[in-house]
Structures are given as C-alpha cells and as structure tokens.
Scaffold this active site. Structure first.
Site, mmCIF file in Angstrom:
data_model
loop_
_atom_site.group_PDB
_atom_site.id
_atom_site.type_symbol
_atom_site.label_atom_id
_atom_site.label_comp_id
_atom_site.label_asym_id
_atom_site.label_seq_id
_atom_site.Cartn_x
_atom_site.Cartn_y
_atom_site.Cartn_z
ATOM 1 C CE LYS A 81 21.879 24.512 -6.463
ATOM 2 N NZ LYS A 81 21.099 23.424 -7.105
ATOM 3 C CB SER A 156 20.370 21.000 -4.234
ATOM 4 O OG SER A 156 20.521 21.258 -5.626
ATOM 5 C CB SER A 180 18.036 20.623 -7.617
ATOM 6 O OG SER A 180 18.413 19.466 -6.920
#
Length: 478
Positions: A81, A156, A180
């Site tokens: 990420k 996210s 997330s």
C-alpha cells in the site's frame, strides 16, 4: 504453466521452488504477464518496477543454486500500500501533496519482508491518506473490483486487495484504521487481518490516526496470512507503541481446531447486514459448530456508538498528523507572497475533498469550546466500547460478525453521501477503537456473484486463537 503458478499459495510455491520445478524468475514472469492483462482494467497499482523484481528473482535463483538458505517469503510477489515508506519507490499516500516523494527510509514492515526475501512488485492505490471506504478518493485513479469493474474494491486498502484478488500479487500489505484491510478483503473475496494494536510496528506508515492505525496482510488464504503476519510482527524500538513481548506462532496452530471454543454471533451487527450476508454468516457459524465450537448469540449494544465516536477521534488525530504537510519541508510547495499564503495554497491544491473534510471536522472537534463536547465525549464512548468487549469476552472466546453490511457497491453510488459511505465500516470500526485483533475470511457470494466476508474478533493478543477460528471457517466452507 503461468495460470498454475498464479494458483499456488506460499507453501506450494516454496515446495515447487525447492524441488526446482520452477524458478523464481518464472514466478515473477507469470505475475508480470497477469499484471499486463489485468492492470489496465483494474488500476490497482500506482507504481511498478517489474525489472527490479526480476533482478531480485534472478539473484534468488543464483543463491538457491549455491545451496544458500532463503527467507520465508522467498519468491513471493508482494504489493505494498502506498502509505508505507519505501526508498525504492515513491510514497504518495495517493495524494498530490506528496507526488513523487521518495522517503529516506523504509517502513519496518517493508524491511522485515525484505529480510525474508519477499519480492516487491510495486505500490498500490488507496483512498488519499487512507481516508475512505472505496478507493475512489485517490488523487490518481479509481481502482475497480475484479469481480465487477463497475463496483468498488472497498477501501482504503482497495489497491492491495484488488491486486491479490486478481492474482497480480500473491501478498498485499495494507493499513487498517477503521476497517481498511478487512472491508476491502471482504468485498474482493480474500483474507484480511488486523493485528492487536502494537503487534506490528507502525514505523514508516504515513499516519492517519495514530491511536487507530495498524498494518496487516491481505492474502488469498488464511495460511498465507498467518505466514506473512509472523514475518512482520514483533517488537520495534522505533515505534513507542510496539508491544515488548514475543509474537505468537500462528502457522503451527492453524490445525489445532476450535473444539470447545465459545463463539458469539453479534446479533445487533448481523441485523443490519443484507439477507445474503446474514445467510453467509450462519453458514460460517455452522462450519465452526461442525468443527466443535460452541455457538451462541450475543448483543453488544455499545457498538452502535462506535461509528460516531470514530468520526470524531480519527479526524481529530488526522488534523494533527496532517499539519506536517505544509510545503516547507517536503512534498508539494505552491508559491505565495508570505509563508502563510504559501501554506494555504499548498494545502488547498495538495489535499483532496475527503481529506479536507476530515481535517476540518477534526480541527473543529479540537477547537476551544468544543473539545470537551466532542473529543472528550468521543474518547469516553471509546472506553465504553472497550468495556463492552471486555464483558463480552467473559462469556465467549471469539465474536463472529459480518465484515461489511453489504457487498461491493457501484462506483459513485455513495460518493455524494459521506454518512452512507462512512456506514460501510460500521462492523469493523469497533475493534480499531478497542485495539483488538480481527480477521475477515471469505464466506461465499451473493446472488450477483459478489464476494461476502465474515469477521472474527478476539480479545487483545488472541491472534493464535483468531487464526484457528478463521482456518476452521475456511476449511468448513470449502
């Protein structure tokens, strides 16, 4: 052969590599081909360096031919990420304010994967500064769900989830502030794990809400998640909140079973889920029962307040953490006649609408005259949630809930309604407020073929038991 390679979990991949049935270069080539096919449609990655990945693979094959012992992540293609600091890639948090920024250090989890010979393919898309539930808030692109390109992959950590779900990476790392990791895992049909707060170092994670943030893996199986978790867990003196104790062994405990383990179905979270998710949760509960677990129902009414408390605490911490992006030290700098005008211009252009919304919410909650009414009250509610979990774990060992009240929604469907978007995390937020571990595991699909995830929650430091439960669900639903 390439499709076969993409189907292997970490254990099978290592067996094939050790038996010289496949080379590490061939593994990376298989994933590169998959990326070339899938990435143009899905948009999971912000940056890729497949040449570097191939060079690392070549070096690993050479080391293996010399009889050297390689790490536990050898040959494993990893997607990170893009809020994890990396010296080899830009780290943008999907924000214009950090466009092109290359950190001078790696996040601890990045170094730990490298120490175990994991091969990083690139950095994945996310909601800007991890603020969102759909990966629509990125400054660069919208990531799409591999099961339906008109739907979101969750957020996210939607880029990492989509990369793993579409077999463009074997492992993804994400961050979980309010769900997330787990929510996108559920919406894309994979496993997502949030450890106990402090179990995994946050050093090198671009902070959103420091008392809530946690890093964890996204994988295709519970076994793979357990292995990656073992690799990244452990004390780190550079993180003041890191637990100073030995990490639990997870892989060896998976097959110990759940006989006699008390599992409570959280009815007030089940009631808000769609009928297909409720049915999937009951199937998961039956799988646990068949494995010997003792199933009961429990209501934790205080969890209903978690959403409201979170959206005071998290923006308040965000407004403080994001003050560092001011155009002075690094990142974007817009011109201005004075320092103040430069900062205003930089932050106006650099931050997207959702980040600005949360900064303003947080600043308001911390302002004079409102601090007690909002922030202090929210922290009291957070304590109520923690106490409610403590009481629940007096009568059960694990809790079972939906991960998300719905399956993947359409792109743009909730963009105009922030409250409806925030409700996507109603089942995951409570364990961030409490700091407890939680894990989402696939539990079938709805009538439209969209993945469903169910969530197991445990008390602090219960990762080993949590993985045993998740493995029993996975095995029972095969």
């Amino acid at each position: 052969m390439n499709d076969e390679i993409l189907d292997w979990g970490i254990a099978e991949l290592h067996r094939r590599l050790e038996a010289r049935e496949v080379s590490t270069v061939e593994v990376i080539d298989a994933y590169q081909e998959q990326i070339e096919i899938q990435e143009p449609e899905i948009g999971a990655f912000l940056t890729l360096d497949l040449d570097a990945a191939r060079s690392t693979a070549t070096a690993q094959d050479t080391r293996r031919s010399r009889g050297e012992t390689l790490g536990r992540m050898a040959g494993v293609p990893v997607a990170l990420k893009d809020n994890l600091c990396t010296t080899a890639f830009p780290t943008t948090a999907a924000s214009r304010i950090l466009e092109g920024w290359i950190p001078p250090y790696n996040a601890t989890v990045v170094d730990r994967l490298a120490d175990q010979d994991g091969i990083v393919l690139g950095k994945t898309n996310l909601d800007e500064f991890a603020m969102g539930s759909s990966t629509e808030n990125s400054a660069y692109k919208i990531t799409k769900n591999p099961y339906d390109l008109e739907r979101v992959p969750g957020g996210s950590s939607g880029g990492s989830a989509a990369a793993v779900a579409s077999r463009m990476a074997l492992v993804g790392l994400g961050s979980d502030t309010g769900g997330s990791i787990r929510q996108p895992a559920a919406l894309t049909g994979i496993v997502g794990f949030k450890p106990t707060y402090g179990r995994v170092s946050r050093y090198g994670l671009l902070a959103f809400a420091s008392s809530l943030d946690q890093i964890g893996p996204l994988t295709a199986s519970v076994e793979d998640a357990a292995l990656v978790a073992e690799c990244i867990m452990g004390h780190d003196p550079r993180d003041a909140t890191s637990l100073q104790e030995a990490s639990p062994l997870l892989l060896g405990a998976l097959t110990e079973g759940v006989r006699g383990i008390r599992v409570g179905i959280v009815t007030n979270l089940v009631e808000i889920a769609s009928p297909s998710i409720q049915a999937a949760l009951l199937r998961a509960a039956d799988a646990l029962a068949q494995a010997g677990a003792l199933i009961s129902e429990i209501s934790i009414d205080e969890l209903a307040f978690g959403l409201a408390a979170y959206y005071v605490v998290a923006p308040a911490e965000a407004s403080s953490n994001l003050a560092r992006y001011d155009g002075v030290r690094y990142g974007l700098r817009e011109p201005g006649a004075t320092v103040e005008e430069m900062m205003i211009a930089t932050r106006t252009k650099g931050f997207g609408p959702e980040v600005k919304r949360r900064i303003m919410l947080g600043t308001y909650a911390l302002s004079a005259g409102y601090y007690d009414a909002f922030y202090v009250t929210a922290q009291r509610v957070r304590s109520l949630v923690r106490s409610a979990f403590d009481r629940a774990y007096e009568s059960v060992d694990l809790l079972l809930t939906p991960t998300s009240p719905t399956t993947a929604f359409r792109i743009g469907e909730r963009s105009a309604d922030p409250v409806e978007m925030y409700r996507s995390d109603i089942c995951t937020i409570p364990s961030n407020l409490s700091g407890d571990p939680a894990l989402s595991v696939p539990a079938g699909a709805d009538p439209d073929g969209l993945p469903i995830g169910v969530q197991l929650l445990g008390p602090p430091r219960s990762e080993q038991l949590l993985f045993r439960g998740a493995y029993a669900v996975e095995e029972g639903l095969r």
